[in-house]
Design an enzyme around this catalytic site. Structure first.
Site, mmCIF file in Angstrom:
data_model
loop_
_atom_site.group_PDB
_atom_site.id
_atom_site.type_symbol
_atom_site.label_atom_id
_atom_site.label_comp_id
_atom_site.label_asym_id
_atom_site.label_seq_id
_atom_site.Cartn_x
_atom_site.Cartn_y
_atom_site.Cartn_z
ATOM 1 N N ASP A 254 -3.914 36.940 -23.832
ATOM 2 C CA ASP A 254 -4.432 38.296 -23.695
ATOM 3 C C ASP A 254 -3.582 39.325 -24.412
ATOM 4 O OD1 ASP A 254 -6.843 38.259 -21.975
ATOM 5 O OD2 ASP A 254 -5.497 37.159 -20.638
ATOM 6 N N TYR B 16 -18.273 29.778 -24.610
ATOM 7 C CA TYR B 16 -17.727 31.097 -24.876
ATOM 8 C C TYR B 16 -17.124 31.045 -26.282
ATOM 9 C CZ TYR B 16 -14.921 35.368 -23.930
ATOM 10 O OH TYR B 16 -14.351 36.616 -23.965
ATOM 11 N N GLU C 236 -17.849 38.028 -15.238
ATOM 12 C CA GLU C 236 -16.617 37.255 -15.360
ATOM 13 C C GLU C 236 -15.517 38.027 -14.639
ATOM 14 O OE1 GLU C 236 -17.386 34.855 -19.576
ATOM 15 O OE2 GLU C 236 -15.796 36.355 -19.486
#
Lengths: 403, 267
Positions: free
Chosen positions: B60, B175, B49
């Protein structure tokens, strides 16, 4: 424009205003947004919820706010009559509190004991800390480290109100980074936390619900105009950062075809310098903070830093409904630079004895140009979205005065 | 068969699980990324990735925020990253590469132009964290037409109905974000992950990669017992940060962690 859309039908069920708006967030938040959308759909027409909201606006905020004819200033400019919608007279000194009252009521209904907010100049932070104090909610406010430094008085106000102010040191250390950090907090504490967004941006349903809470401004102004001026205004003028005070004034007039509307962005040092905060005037559509809207971005899709003398307009995006209203041509978006705003700030203070927030001074700066092009039997309503006390140190610094 | 699908099939035949490292492209300098991709494959990576840096990485934590800042300090663009993948493909035809990031740096290229350029460069999938399937309706056919998989996230807060929807919308793998929070935050709870993965398996057909909170060989091993793939990001990006002034040391630092994870997972 050939045919007017039904403005009340927007956003659509998925939060879109044409190509703008939507819910561009990470999966963790989708459940919370769905829950909020469902709760708001249920409550917005609920008589008890509306009664609670109206009661707080009347007795806590002090509404309705006056529509004041700035007679001396209008005569001096020699054109249309200028009316000021006095949101500066609200409790906490700006229109922001209309929205925080509404969202805090939602938080209470959803049983969330903790609220968070982002703030730039600190007005939304103060308005959030205020309602949190009143309802006994834990409150944390994210504020860019740069803004914490520039707006010390509001930081202290929030602390006095019992909120914790968390300085954000990532990125450009201003409003957009505070919003990033608030989103990160929300994604981590989504179970017990309500995120009170301060403007008509963010993922669906925020642009809709913040608009609905702020529409009290336009509904009152419409009624007051008919009563006091005997007719609808010919033009509305409001400043646009995220755009909550502007949409609040504009929305109830959108179907009134004869009413022209001007949203005034911050041109900072001038649009041509690139140092500004005017995405509608000089940006392009993109995706940031949960919605598709006009943005200030570079050729690689990275968000660029903005500049404005007014911290509340210093934001690279804008509410998605404004982007749509621009593209369909219903609202004119224009810009006023730092100097124009500062001189309007001084002029209103000296001629009318009203000290406007630097944000609102951008709207006044445009009204100042517009009025002389119109006749004395015409009327302009300007949203005086906040008072200028918070900006005294900024203006003093420009004048070279230290305390 | 698409590269990601055949990768998971081969691993299933071997009764092994996918090790999926994440690094931000262009961190700390552009020249580091392609050699690092090869080094990660040598250390046991099955899928890579590659992070596309964004100025406002809302999902994040601080580790990847700083990686984005380092990569953007010298303007690493989406086109630069496609060039990196193209170079990587010159000597690696098998390892799937997934671009992971935020929507805006992709949208700015135009979706059709991006999809064509990405497929040509040898990209296999895209994972855009701020693009839930509801907003991907226009984008997905354009990616599909170029043979690109769209990988979507499933979160601890995702309802069963949404898991079904996401399972139908996505391809390649799902995911699973193991915890509520941003990348690099807490340590995951393996029992919780196991029970959620079981739920997802009953509702969706795709292989399941698990990410967020996998820090070392021990957590990688534990997750590999229940999921089809193990995604590790911040732990590697930390190594890049620590060696940012000595880029020659990055391949060994990152490779060391991955090898340890690979060994633990294959035991």
């Amino acid at each position: 424009m050939s045919e007017r859309p039904d403005f009340s039908a927007f956003p659509d069920a998925r939060g879109h205003f044409g190509q703008f708006g939507g819910s561009f967030v990470s999966e963790t938040l989708m459940g919370a947004l769905d829950e909020l959308t469902a709760m708001y759909a249920r409550l917005k027409d609920d008589p008890q919820f509306r009664a609670d909201f109206d009661y707080d606006l009347a007795h806590y905020v002090g509404r309705p706010s006056p529509l004041y004819l700035a007679e001396r200033w209008s005569k001096q400019l020699g054109g249309a009559k200028i009316w000021l919608k006095r949101e500066d007279l609200n409790h906490t000194g700006a229109h922001k509190v209309n929205n925080t009252i509404g969202q805090a009521l939602l938080a209470k209904h959803m049983g969330k004991p903790r609220v968070i907010a982002e703030t730039g100049a600190g007005q939304h932070g103060v308005a959030t800390a205020t309602v949190a104090a009143r309802l006994g909610l834990t409150c944390q406010v994210y504020m860019g480290a740069e803004d914490v430094e520039r707006q010390k008085l509001n930081v202290y106000r929030m602390k006095l109100l019992g909120a914790e102010v968390i300085p954000v040191t990532s990125g450009s250390r201003t409003l957009k980074d505070a919003m990033n950090e608030a989103m990160r907090d929300w994604v981590t504490n989504v179970d017990d936390t309500f995120y009170i967004i301060g403007t008509v941006a963010g993922p669906h349903p925020y642009p809709q619900l913040v608009r609905d809470f702020q529409c009290i401004i336009g509904r009152e102004a419409r009624e007051q105009s008919l009563k006091q001026a005997g007719q609808l205004p010919d033009a509305l003028v409001a400043c646009v950062g995220g755009g909550s005070n502007a949409i609040g004034l504009f929305h109830p007039f959108l179907n009134d075809e004869g009413v022209a509307m001007y949203g005034v962005e911050a041109a900072g040092d001038g649009i041509e310098t690139g140092r500004h905060a005017a995405p509608l005037s000089a940006g392009r559509p993109g995706v940031l903070h949960g919605n598709r809207t006009y943005l200030m971005e570079d050729d690689n899709g990275q968000i660029i830093e903005t500049h404005s003398v007014s911290a509340g307009l210093d934001y690279p995006g804008v509410g998605p409904e404004h982007s749509w209203l621009k593209d369909i041509g219903r609202v004119n978006y224009v810009a006023a630079d730092d100097q124009e705003a500062l001189s309007a700030f001084r002029e209103l203070t000296q001629v009318e004895g009203i000290m406007p927030a630097l944000e609102s001074a951008h709207a006044l700066a445009y009204a100042r140009k517009l009025a002389p092009t119109m006749s004395p039997d015409q009327n302009i309503v300007v949203n005086l979205s906040g008072r200028g006390d918070k900006d005294i140190l900024t203006v003093a610094a420009i004048d070279g005065i230290e305390f | 068969m698409r590269r990601i699908e055949s990768c998971f099939q081969r691993l299933a035949d071997q009764k092994r699980k996918a090790l999926i490292p994440f690094v931000t492209a262009g961190d700390p300098v552009k020249e580091v990324t392609v050699p690092l991709m090869h080094a990660m494959v040598d250390a046991g990576a099955d899928i890579i990735e590659l992070g596309v840096p964004f100025s406002d990485p809302m999902a994040d934590g601080p580790v990847i925020q700083l990686a984005c800042e380092r990569a953007l300090a010298h303007n690493t663009s989406t086109r630069d990253i496609l060039d990196m993948v193209k170079t990587f493909r010159e000597t690696n035809a098998d390892t799937p590469v997934v671009l992971m990031g935020y929507l805006n740096p992709v949208e700015v290229m135009g979706y059709e132009a991006f999809a064509k350029a990405a497929a040509q460069a040898g990209v296999d999938g895209v994972l855009l964290v701020d693009l839930p399937p509801e907003e991907a309706l226009d984008v997905k056919p354009l990616m599909d037409a170029q043979g690109l998989d769209m990988i979507f996230l499933v979160a601890p807060t995702t309802s069963d109905a949404r898991i079904k929807l996401i399972g139908q919308a996505g391809s390649g793998y799902l995911y699973y974000v193991s915890l509520k929070g941003v990348t690099g935050s807490a340590t995951l709870n393996v029992d919780e992950v196991a029970s959620r993965v079981e739920t997802i398996r009953n509702l969706a057909q795709l292989p399941i990669g698990v990410g967020f909170g996998i820090k070392d060989a021990e957590s990688a091993q534990a997750v590999s017992r229940v999921a089809d793939g193990v995604v590790v990001g911040s732990a590697l990006v930390n190594q890049i940060a620590e060696n940012k002034d000595t880029p020659n040391a990055i391949n060994d630092a990152v490779g060391g962690i991955l090898s340890a994870m690979r060994n633990a997972m294959d035991q």
